[in-house]
Design a protein around this motif. Structure first.
Motif, PDB file in Angstrom:
ATOM      1  N   THR A  16       5.289  -4.405  -7.389  1.00  0.00           N
ATOM      2  CA  THR A  16       5.478  -3.529  -8.151  1.00  0.00           C
ATOM      3  C   THR A  16       4.180  -3.121  -8.918  1.00  0.00           C
ATOM      4  O   THR A  16       4.236  -1.896  -8.810  1.00  0.00           O
ATOM      5  N   LEU A  28       4.282  -0.879  -6.142  1.00  0.00           N
ATOM      6  CA  LEU A  28       4.844   0.675  -6.304  1.00  0.00           C
ATOM      7  C   LEU A  28       4.881   1.932  -7.614  1.00  0.00           C
ATOM      8  O   LEU A  28       5.696   2.824  -6.854  1.00  0.00           O
ATOM      9  N   LYS A  29       4.245   1.267  -8.178  1.00  0.00           N
ATOM     10  CA  LYS A  29       3.529   2.400 -10.008  1.00  0.00           C
ATOM     11  C   LYS A  29       2.836   3.292  -8.967  1.00  0.00           C
ATOM     12  O   LYS A  29       3.340   5.043  -9.903  1.00  0.00           O
ATOM     13  N   GLU A  43       3.257   4.358  -6.576  1.00  0.00           N
ATOM     14  CA  GLU A  43       3.661   5.328  -5.788  1.00  0.00           C
ATOM     15  C   GLU A  43       5.130   6.098  -6.671  1.00  0.00           C
ATOM     16  O   GLU A  43       5.761   6.676  -6.820  1.00  0.00           O
ATOM     17  N   SER A  74       7.891   3.854  -7.818  1.00  0.00           N
ATOM     18  CA  SER A  74       8.911   3.953  -7.394  1.00  0.00           C
ATOM     19  C   SER A  74       9.435   2.343  -7.594  1.00  0.00           C
ATOM     20  O   SER A  74       9.937   2.057  -6.531  1.00  0.00           O
ATOM     21  N   GLU A  75       8.966   1.737  -8.538  1.00  0.00           N
ATOM     22  CA  GLU A  75       8.668   1.141  -9.189  1.00  0.00           C
ATOM     23  C   GLU A  75      10.134   0.633  -9.682  1.00  0.00           C
ATOM     24  O   GLU A  75      11.077  -0.462  -9.463  1.00  0.00           O
ATOM     25  N   ASN A  94      13.137   0.489  -7.935  1.00  0.00           N
ATOM     26  CA  ASN A  94      13.361  -0.166  -6.917  1.00  0.00           C
ATOM     27  C   ASN A  94      13.452  -2.079  -7.058  1.00  0.00           C
ATOM     28  O   ASN A  94      14.040  -2.351  -6.630  1.00  0.00           O
ATOM     29  N   MET A 132      12.847  -1.038   0.621  1.00  0.00           N
ATOM     30  CA  MET A 132      11.527  -1.524   0.454  1.00  0.00           C
ATOM     31  C   MET A 132      10.743  -2.413   1.567  1.00  0.00           C
ATOM     32  O   MET A 132       9.754  -2.239   1.938  1.00  0.00           O
ATOM     33  N   SER A 161       8.651   0.866   1.533  1.00  0.00           N
ATOM     34  CA  SER A 161       7.117   0.322   1.020  1.00  0.00           C
ATOM     35  C   SER A 161       6.356  -0.771   1.314  1.00  0.00           C
ATOM     36  O   SER A 161       5.016  -0.592   1.130  1.00  0.00           O
ATOM     37  N   TYR A 162       6.910  -1.591   1.586  1.00  0.00           N
ATOM     38  CA  TYR A 162       6.227  -3.038   2.224  1.00  0.00           C
ATOM     39  C   TYR A 162       5.476  -2.601   3.569  1.00  0.00           C
ATOM     40  O   TYR A 162       4.427  -3.042   2.999  1.00  0.00           O
TER      41      TYR A 162
END
Length: 223
Positions: free
Chosen positions: A89, A92-93, A95, A97-98, A100, A172, A176-177
């Motif tokens: 998380t 993602l922040k 980027e 895009s949290e 998602n 994700m 993202s992963y």
């Protein structure tokens, strides 16, 4: 007469001396109080600063490199670990895009709903926050998926968000992963390095979910 004047003069001088001595004592006492106050403030400031620095540090060091390495085995293993979910998380922040992972977590919680009224209230809350147009944390879904949810929100079931959650999960996992595993946030953990400041950057959201097949997520983990 002269003697009387001398006595008066002596009393005046003597009295003034006492007054000055008393005044000086008050000044010294005040200065002492001020010094003590400053010492207390410095001690409190040091304690607060130490707590603010040691708190996050203690949390970071709770994850061993061996445990962090397991997160690289699969996306499921990352999400099934509480610290893994927190670290992902945080990534993602960076980027922006949290939304998602927040949507995915909300769906996991929603599927645990039991009462009909609870299902309705939670479904509408998720719809307003993540699905509807111009939602505060709108996730990037294709038109068809959003349209089905919009028509079903009046009488929602526990499966109303299944397709959307599956698409966000797959995005994700495949997007993202893979970047997370190459990020400084993750590499620092598996190599046991202290946390470093992260740079925030906006990812392009020009892609759509039409690029992916509609695969049902097999993740049923709620932390």
């Amino acid at each position: 007469m002269c003697e009387s004047k001398e006595k008066i003069f002596f009393k005046l001088i003597h009295g003034t001396g006492k007054e000055e001595t008393s005044k000086e004592a008050k000044i010294r006492a005040k200065e002492k109080r001020n010094r003590l106050s400053l010492l207390v403030e410095k001690a409190e400031l040091h304690e607060e600063t130490h707590s603010s620095r040691s708190g996050p540090l203690a949390k970071e060091t709770s994850v061993s490199p061996e445990e962090a390495v397991k997160w690289g085995e699969s996306f499921d293993k990352l999400l099934s670990h509480r610290d893994g979910l927190d670290v992902f998380t945080r990534f993602l922040k960076t980027e922006f895009s949290e939304e998602n992972i927040e949507f995915w977590i909300a769906c996991e919680d929603f599927k645990k709903s039991k009462e009909p009224q609870q299902i309705i209230l939670k479904a509408k809350a998720i719809y307003k926050k993540f699905i509807q147009n111009d939602a505060p944390k709108e996730v990037n879904l294709d038109f068809y998926t959003k349209e089905i949810i919009s028509k079903s929100i009046i009488h929602p079931t526990l499966h109303i968000f299944d397709a959307a959650q599956s698409k966000v999960y797959q995005l994700m996992e495949q997007d993202s992963y893979t970047r997370f595993l190459k990020s400084d946030i993750y590499l620092d953990l598996i190599e046991g390095r202290p946390r470093r400041p992260t740079n925030l950057r906006r990812r392009s959201r020009s892609f759509t979910y039409n690029e992916f097949q509609d695969v049902k997520s097999d993740v049923a983990i709620w932390l």
